[in-house]
Design a protein around this motif. Sequence first.
Motif, mmCIF file in Angstrom:
data_model
loop_
_atom_site.group_PDB
_atom_site.id
_atom_site.type_symbol
_atom_site.label_atom_id
_atom_site.label_comp_id
_atom_site.label_asym_id
_atom_site.label_seq_id
_atom_site.Cartn_x
_atom_site.Cartn_y
_atom_site.Cartn_z
ATOM 1 N N LYS A 92 38.138 63.737 57.000
ATOM 2 C CA LYS A 92 39.509 63.537 56.513
ATOM 3 C C LYS A 92 39.716 62.100 56.058
ATOM 4 O O LYS A 92 40.331 61.859 55.011
ATOM 5 C CB LYS A 92 40.521 63.885 57.602
ATOM 6 C CG LYS A 92 40.703 65.369 57.804
ATOM 7 C CD LYS A 92 41.764 65.621 58.857
ATOM 8 C CE LYS A 92 42.058 67.080 59.017
ATOM 9 N NZ LYS A 92 43.137 67.316 59.994
ATOM 10 N N SER A 124 42.795 70.816 53.787
ATOM 11 C CA SER A 124 43.230 72.136 54.250
ATOM 12 C C SER A 124 42.028 73.049 54.487
ATOM 13 O O SER A 124 41.963 73.768 55.496
ATOM 14 C CB SER A 124 44.171 72.743 53.212
ATOM 15 O OG SER A 124 44.524 74.042 53.561
ATOM 16 N N ASP A 167 40.226 71.971 57.614
ATOM 17 C CA ASP A 167 40.959 72.435 58.806
ATOM 18 C C ASP A 167 40.717 73.916 59.056
ATOM 19 O O ASP A 167 40.488 74.335 60.195
ATOM 20 C CB ASP A 167 42.462 72.179 58.652
ATOM 21 C CG ASP A 167 42.847 70.727 58.822
ATOM 22 O OD1 ASP A 167 42.118 69.981 59.523
ATOM 23 O OD2 ASP A 167 43.882 70.328 58.251
ATOM 24 N N TYR A 201 37.175 74.373 60.259
ATOM 25 C CA TYR A 201 37.091 73.812 61.614
ATOM 26 C C TYR A 201 37.616 74.826 62.631
ATOM 27 O O TYR A 201 36.999 75.039 63.674
ATOM 28 C CB TYR A 201 37.879 72.510 61.697
ATOM 29 C CG TYR A 201 37.995 71.967 63.092
ATOM 30 C CD1 TYR A 201 36.943 71.273 63.675
ATOM 31 C CD2 TYR A 201 39.161 72.145 63.834
ATOM 32 C CE1 TYR A 201 37.042 70.774 64.962
ATOM 33 C CE2 TYR A 201 39.263 71.653 65.113
ATOM 34 C CZ TYR A 201 38.221 70.963 65.684
ATOM 35 O OH TYR A 201 38.317 70.484 66.961
ATOM 36 N N ASP A 202 38.743 75.457 62.331
ATOM 37 C CA ASP A 202 39.305 76.468 63.241
ATOM 38 C C ASP A 202 38.338 77.623 63.431
ATOM 39 O O ASP A 202 38.195 78.151 64.539
ATOM 40 C CB ASP A 202 40.650 76.983 62.722
ATOM 41 C CG ASP A 202 41.747 75.937 62.853
ATOM 42 O OD1 ASP A 202 41.608 74.988 63.651
ATOM 43 O OD2 ASP A 202 42.779 76.073 62.124
#
Length: 99
Positions: A69, A87, A90, A93-94
């Motif tokens: 990031k 985005s 993220d 990553y989840d």
Amino acid sequence: MTYRETDYLQLLNAYRELWVNRSLKLKTDEGKNYHEKEILYEAIKKDLLDEMTHPRVRQPADRKLQLAKRRIEESNIEDHMKRELISLYDFIYDEVKST
């Protein structure tokens, strides 16, 4: 999160601007071409899992997310591409954390 295929091409090109020397696998072992979406997902997943680093010095995924990031935010790519890449990072990553 879904994007049009042209969006993935733009995101992949933005990713390539950030990580110039990264090799991105364009074909499967069977010779089939990957789509931009698959290439980008795999590259981000490898980055978050720190797979290109020796196992003894790998960093956790949350740290790799922070570093990515920061690199994206400090880059010269367009602001909307920064938001989209962050985005996507993220989102992936989840997925990585849930497995």
